[in-house]
Scaffold this active site. Structure first.
Site, short mmCIF file in Angstrom:
data_model
loop_
_atom_site.label_atom_id
_atom_site.label_comp_id
_atom_site.label_asym_id
_atom_site.label_seq_id
_atom_site.Cartn_x
_atom_site.Cartn_y
_atom_site.Cartn_z
N ASN A 140 43.36 13.06 33.31
CA ASN A 140 42.04 13.25 32.68
C ASN A 140 41.56 14.66 33.06
O ASN A 140 41.15 14.88 34.19
CB ASN A 140 41.08 12.18 33.21
CG ASN A 140 39.66 12.39 32.72
OD1 ASN A 140 39.41 13.21 31.83
ND2 ASN A 140 38.73 11.64 33.29
N GLY A 176 37.07 12.03 42.75
CA GLY A 176 36.79 13.41 43.11
C GLY A 176 36.28 13.60 44.53
O GLY A 176 35.79 14.67 44.88
N GLU A 230 31.84 8.47 34.66
CA GLU A 230 30.97 9.63 34.42
C GLU A 230 30.20 9.45 33.12
O GLU A 230 29.10 9.97 32.96
CB GLU A 230 31.81 10.92 34.43
CG GLU A 230 32.25 11.28 35.84
CD GLU A 230 33.49 12.12 35.93
OE1 GLU A 230 33.93 12.70 34.92
OE2 GLU A 230 34.05 12.20 37.05
N GLU A 273 38.80 2.34 38.68
CA GLU A 273 38.40 3.58 39.33
C GLU A 273 37.13 3.36 40.15
O GLU A 273 36.02 3.42 39.58
CB GLU A 273 38.14 4.67 38.29
CG GLU A 273 39.33 4.99 37.42
CD GLU A 273 39.22 6.39 36.85
OE1 GLU A 273 40.09 7.21 37.13
OE2 GLU A 273 38.23 6.67 36.15
N LYS A 279 39.02 16.14 32.01
CA LYS A 279 37.54 16.24 31.97
C LYS A 279 37.14 17.52 31.23
O LYS A 279 37.80 17.91 30.27
CB LYS A 279 36.96 16.17 33.38
CG LYS A 279 37.52 14.98 34.19
CD LYS A 279 36.75 14.72 35.43
CE LYS A 279 37.43 13.63 36.23
NZ LYS A 279 36.61 13.13 37.32
N SER A 335 41.03 9.99 43.31
CA SER A 335 41.63 10.81 44.37
C SER A 335 43.13 10.54 44.57
O SER A 335 43.62 10.59 45.70
CB SER A 335 40.86 10.64 45.68
OG SER A 335 39.52 11.10 45.53
N HIS A 358 34.62 5.73 31.05
CA HIS A 358 34.76 6.42 32.35
C HIS A 358 33.42 6.35 33.08
O HIS A 358 32.36 6.43 32.44
CB HIS A 358 35.20 7.87 32.12
CG HIS A 358 35.61 8.54 33.40
ND1 HIS A 358 34.69 9.02 34.30
CD2 HIS A 358 36.82 8.79 33.93
CE1 HIS A 358 35.32 9.54 35.34
NE2 HIS A 358 36.63 9.41 35.14
#
Ligand code: PEP
Length: 247
Positions: free
Chosen positions: A11, A171, A97, A165, A13, A210, A95
């Site tokens: 991904n 991250g 985010e 996730e 992003k 991660s 996702h």
């Protein structure tokens, strides 16, 4: 039980320019012969050119989101049909985010998954708990609830994957223990079987958060882990290949 073919998806992003296409080419060259299916999900504007760059390789190109409608007055949005038209084969949906930053609910994610299927795209549906939810002992209930709410009935018999996730692992360099990953993946598998029957055994359950070359083998060989959704470490061919080669 049928084992799913592993999927390792990057991904990107909101990272990557046309100058990044050689990085994608290096990933494709380096992963030839992998037993995993490998995908890169770049920003939408790069999809078409990346498909041309990777033509003749086994690497699939995917989108990072898609609207639930096919076309219309939705300024700034991109439909699943448009992604498919540009050459995408898969699409990441829900996702964290987007759930946190764009207010995407399970119901919205489910509509997007329906649209993706209608456009011939393979959805990668993301689920995951926040740190507060894990600390409150709610992780299993939250994630299995997201699976129930975000996966539409139309996925029965279709190719799709679920990406677990944990929001707090994305991250951050933090990862759950292997036992925690296995517990969650088993719970997701049981929920998929309940929803879609044994035919869904072929749907891989990816871990994301991660993942890097140093921890990839332990994660990828954990029970019920059918691959990985990789953010930061998918941007550099050496790192992404280090993960792919861990399988
Ligand atoms: C992601 O955002 O899907 C992700 C897994 O990111 P990272 O690998 O950077 O934690």
């Amino acid at each position: 039980m049928v084992q799913p073919t592993p999927l390792i998806a990057g991904n990107w992003k909101m990272n990557g320019l046309r100058a990044s296409l050689p990085e994608a080419r290096a990933i494709a060259d380096g992963c030839a012969g992998s037993r995993a299916r490998v995908a890169i999900c770049p920003p939408s504007l790069l999809i078409h050119e990346m498909c041309e760059e990777l033509a003749g390789t086994s690497v699939l190109v995917g989108g990072q989101d898609a609207h639930w409608e096919t076309s219309g007055a939705f300024t700034g949005e991109i439909s699943a049909q448009m992604l498919a038209d540009a050459g995408a084969r898969l699409v990441i949906l829900g996702h964290s985010e987007r759930r946190a930053g764009c207010g995407e609910t399970d119901a919205i994610v489910a509509r997007k998954a329906q649209a993706a299927l209608a456009a011939g795209l393979e959805p990668i549906v993301c689920v995951g708990e926040t740190l507060e939810q894990r600390q409150a002992g709610e992780a299993l209930a939250v994630v299995t609830g997201q699976v129930r709410g975000s996966l539409p009935a139309e996925l029965a018999g279709r190719a799709f994957s679920v990406a677990y996730e944990p929001v707090w692992a994305i991250g951050t360099g933090l990862t759950p223990t292997t036992a925690e990953i296995e517990e969650m993946h088993r719970a997701i598998r049981a929920t998929l079987t309940e929803l879609f029957g044994p035919a869904s055994d072929t749907a891989p359950i990816l871990y994301g958060g991660s993942v890097k070359p140093a921890n990839a083998a332990e994660i990828l060989y954990a029970a019920e882990v059918g691959g990985a959704l990789v953010g930061g470490a998918s941007l550099k061919a050496d790192d992404f290949l280090g993960i792919i080669r861990a399988l």
